[in-house]
Design a protein around this motif. Structure first.
Motif, PDB file in Angstrom:
ATOM      1  N   GLY A 506     -25.783  54.570  39.224  1.00 33.44           N
ATOM      2  CA  GLY A 506     -25.014  55.697  39.711  1.00 33.44           C
ATOM      3  C   GLY A 506     -23.622  55.274  40.124  1.00 33.44           C
ATOM      4  O   GLY A 506     -23.413  54.160  40.617  1.00 33.44           O
ATOM      5  N   SER A 507     -22.625  56.140  39.911  1.00 40.03           N
ATOM      6  CA  SER A 507     -21.237  55.878  40.251  1.00 40.03           C
ATOM      7  C   SER A 507     -20.727  54.708  39.405  1.00 40.03           C
ATOM      8  O   SER A 507     -20.765  54.784  38.179  1.00 40.03           O
ATOM      9  N   PHE A 508     -20.290  53.587  40.030  1.00 38.08           N
ATOM     10  CA  PHE A 508     -19.953  52.432  39.211  1.00 38.08           C
ATOM     11  C   PHE A 508     -21.172  51.961  38.417  1.00 38.08           C
ATOM     12  O   PHE A 508     -21.046  51.507  37.273  1.00 38.08           O
ATOM     13  N   GLY A 509     -22.356  52.080  39.020  1.00 39.54           N
ATOM     14  CA  GLY A 509     -23.568  51.757  38.278  1.00 39.54           C
ATOM     15  C   GLY A 509     -23.742  52.667  37.081  1.00 39.54           C
ATOM     16  O   GLY A 509     -24.264  52.241  36.039  1.00 39.54           O
ATOM     17  N   GLY A 510     -23.303  53.936  37.207  1.00 36.79           N
ATOM     18  CA  GLY A 510     -23.329  54.843  36.060  1.00 36.79           C
ATOM     19  C   GLY A 510     -22.322  54.432  35.007  1.00 36.79           C
ATOM     20  O   GLY A 510     -22.582  54.531  33.799  1.00 36.79           O
ATOM     21  N   TYR A 511     -21.134  53.986  35.461  1.00 38.06           N
ATOM     22  CA  TYR A 511     -20.169  53.422  34.516  1.00 38.06           C
ATOM     23  C   TYR A 511     -20.810  52.295  33.727  1.00 38.06           C
ATOM     24  O   TYR A 511     -20.719  52.225  32.496  1.00 38.06           O
ATOM     25  N   MET A 512     -21.464  51.351  34.443  1.00 39.19           N
ATOM     26  CA  MET A 512     -22.071  50.214  33.767  1.00 39.19           C
ATOM     27  C   MET A 512     -23.192  50.669  32.845  1.00 39.19           C
ATOM     28  O   MET A 512     -23.396  50.081  31.769  1.00 39.19           O
ATOM     29  N   ALA A 513     -23.957  51.707  33.242  1.00 38.73           N
ATOM     30  CA  ALA A 513     -24.996  52.236  32.358  1.00 38.73           C
ATOM     31  C   ALA A 513     -24.374  52.739  31.060  1.00 38.73           C
ATOM     32  O   ALA A 513     -24.901  52.513  29.964  1.00 38.73           O
ATOM     33  N   ASN A 514     -23.230  53.430  31.165  1.00 38.37           N
ATOM     34  CA  ASN A 514     -22.535  53.905  29.967  1.00 38.37           C
ATOM     35  C   ASN A 514     -22.029  52.732  29.119  1.00 38.37           C
ATOM     36  O   ASN A 514     -22.097  52.762  27.880  1.00 38.37           O
TER      37      ASN A 514
END
Length: 657
Positions: A506-514
């Motif tokens: 989520g958030s930066f973690g969502g960036y990394m997931a993308n």
């Protein structure tokens, strides 16, 4: 064994502990405990008294229908707190007011009501003085005029806001038209007339003798930027003066020394695309120049208080997946680690005779109060029973491509068979998986049979300045390769089934997931919550765009933007976003969703069908906090993972229609 984590309703009903306050003589200690309301739509907090010695059970003190918060003891032992009690026209929840509960017992009485409510309270340790944070409309002459103006806007159904500066939003809130003020409770008296946005998210402290306060104060920088200085406010006259100003830094967490002669605070340097920020501990004796305490200490202090004798500043700081308590001696700048267990400490308060109280948590236990004695002995204080866990947690070590150690927590479910692996990437990115989270809780996935990997890749805090710098301005570089190294190490664990893996963040973690989705096909499913997708679009639309400009140049943002790799995405993705998310605006999810269907390696077919999904919350923000929505979040995520990782068919939540 069945636990509360096997049933979302049982999990959501678990009580949650937050905050601590100790009386000046150290004989009384209180915390707040939040519990789910009867409609299961909101958590209501009450104040509970703890036994400072750890012998007696906790005792509930308040029972307001709308809850209580921000407890603080007066010099004579009465308890002040903030609560929305009583009734108000056209609303079920009136503005929060300041209340007093006498030390000798009896009923609480209202001390101060403000038209826009009271947000928080600070008290003097040795004098009858208290200061609250409360919003006032900018043109209001006094409290009565503020009430008149609010009624005018309400009756006319006007919600428009005219801005003259930046920012205009913050996390999940539209800023304005009112402005935060500091208000002396006696009177009441406005101590900070016409502050503008200076006191947004202010941290402030009141001197022990009640003569002055020190507060953070936001000042505009060049263009649409701002930074934070420290201001001293005289409580009798309201006179204020800047006492600490570092043009290349933000100052925060002011804590006034017990003798009132000095203030300790943190200094975070303003980042540039080439250089990550650094946080240090500062000491300012009034009338002199500030000095850095423990300048060579390679940790970032995140909270500041004082020992009662004034000899040391007590701080917490992330460290290797934990967050210990440290004492920094003022005279020598010597740093001593006071706790050495596997916990993260918060809300540290000092009592007489060298005793400290704090909340601590880890992935083995939610926040709970403890007593820390001068000899290092730590005693858990009776409060809320910790829930049984559906598994175990252990450290996992990996080595990055450049030889840097990368550590993670690995949560393993009960059972003897190897479990499918879920890589869960933390947000921030300046943060660490080191403490319990009610919102991002790995045990709910462990109860579904997953091993959950919680890695701290480059940019994570608690491993030194160089570890942060490795990933600065290069999000798709070392943070990504560190995550893959951590995943490789977890897949080698005998308790993990390396053939069944998924990733989410989520958030930066969502960036990394993308980013992960566009750079590897090793995962069977990816969940992307509140994620950054197109960095050129995100930069100017996030609530603090000036901070983003300090992080990356346009060239860096272009190089590390996940949207450029949409054609390489061949993994089913679940996109999740709240419309009121101003930190990562909804436009990121809308563009991601469209481009997944139009241009990914798994586009929609001729009938518009796709393995991708989009879970949208019109009334939620960055975190999705309402209990009923958190339940749907987990139901949807676990169903999506079950379909693609386990090969199971799971029904969509009934409340999604």
């Amino acid at each position: 064994m069945t636990t509360a984590f096997h049933d979302l309703d049982d999990y959501l009903a678990l009580p949650r502990v937050s905050g601590l306050a100790v009386s000046a003589d150290g004989t009384r200690l209180v915390t707040t405990v939040a519990e789910l309301n009867d409609k299961r739509t909101e958590y209501i907090a009450a104040i509970w008294e703890l036994d400072p010695h750890g012998d007696q059970p906790a005792r509930r003190l308040t029972r307001g229908a709308h809850g209580e918060s921000s407890p603080a003891f007066t010099a004579d032992g009465d308890l002040l707190f903030v609560s929305a009690r009583g009734s108000a026209e056209d609303t079920d929840k009136p503005p929060a007011a300041l209340w007093r509960l006498p030390s000798g017992g009896g009923e609480a009485s209202e001390v101060l009501a403000m038209p826009g409510g009271v947000a928080t309270v600070r008290t003097a340790a040795r004098a009858d003085a208290a200061v609250v944070g409360a919003p006032l409309l900018p043109s209001a002459r006094d409290v009565d005029d503020d009430r008149r103006l609010r009624d005018l806007r309400k009756d006319a159904k006007v919600s428009a806001i005219l801005h003259s500066g930046y920012p205009v939003r913050f996390w999940d809130s539209d800023l304005g038209p009112d402005e935060p003020h500091l208000v002396a409770v006696d009177g009441p008296r406005d101590l900070t007339p016409q502050p503008g946005a200076a006191l947004r998210e202010a941290g402030f402290d009141v001197s022990p003798d009640g003569r002055f306060a020190v507060t953070t104060w936001r000042v505009p920088g060049p263009g649409p930027t701002e930074r934070s200085v420290l201001v001293r406010v005289d409580l009798a006259s309201g006179d204020r003066a800047v006492i600490a100003d570092a043009p290349a830094a933000d100052l925060a967490h002011p804590a006034i020394a017990p003798d009132g002669t000095a203030v300790a605070y943190t200094r975070e340097t303003l980042a540039s695309p080439e250089r990550a920020p650094r946080t240090t501990l500062q000491y300012l004796r009034f009338g002199e120049r500030p000095v850095t305490l423990a300048a060579d200490w390679d940790r970032w202090p995140s909270s500041v208080t004082w020992s009662r004798d004034g000899a040391a500043v007590i701080v917490t700081a992330d460290q290797a997946g934990r967050a210990p308590v440290f004492a920094v001696e003022v005279a020598t700048a010597t740093v001593t680690q006071l706790t050495g267990d596997d916990f993260a400490y918060t809300d540290v308060v000092a009592a007489p005779d060298g005793v400290l109280y704090a909340l601590r948590s880890s992935y083995a236990a939610p926040p709970h109060p403890v007593r820390i004695d001068p000899d290092g002995r730590i005693t858990a204080l009776p409060c809320v029973a910790a829930p049984a866990l559906p598994g175990t947690v252990t450290d996992v070590a990996a080595t990055a491509a450049d030889g840097t150690p990368v550590r993670s927590w690995l949560v393993l479910p009960d059972g003897t068979e190897p479990a499918p692996l879920l890589l869960w990437i933390h947000g921030g990115p300046l943060g660490s998986w080191n403490s319990w989270s009610w919102r991002w809780n790995p045990w709910l996935l462990a109860a579904c049979g997953y091993a959950v990997l919680l890695p701290d890749p480059a940019l994570s805090t608690g491993y030194g300045q160089d570890f942060v710098q490795r990933g600065w301005g290069a999000w798709g570089g070392p943070p990504f390769t560190d995550l893959m190294a951590a995943t490789d190490a977890a897949c080698a664990h005998p308790g993990v089934d390396a053939t069944r893996t998924a990733a989410m963040g989520g958030s930066f973690g969502g960036y990394m997931a993308n980013w992960v989705a566009g750079h590897t096909d090793r995962f069977a499913a990816i969940v992307s919550h509140a994620s950054l997708w197109a960095l050129d679009q995100f930069g100017p639309t996030t609530d603090l765009a000036y901070y983003w400009r300090r992080e990356m140049t346009p060239q860096m943002a272009a190089e590390h933007s996940p949207h450029r790799f949409v054609g390489s995405i061949t993994t089913p993705m679940l996109v999740v976003h709240g419309d009121h998310d101003y930190r990562v605006p909804i436009g990121e999810a809308l563009r991601l969703w469209y481009e997944l269907l139009a241009a990914s390696g798994l586009p929609a077919d001729d009938e518009g069908r796709s393995p991708h999904r989009f879970l949208y919350f019109p009334s939620e923000h960055h975190w999705v906090l309402a209990p009923q929505h958190a339940k749907i979040w987990y139901q949807t995520v676990t169903a999506f993972l079950a379909e693609h990782v386990l090969g199971d068919t799971a029904e969509r939540p009934e409340l999604l229609g």
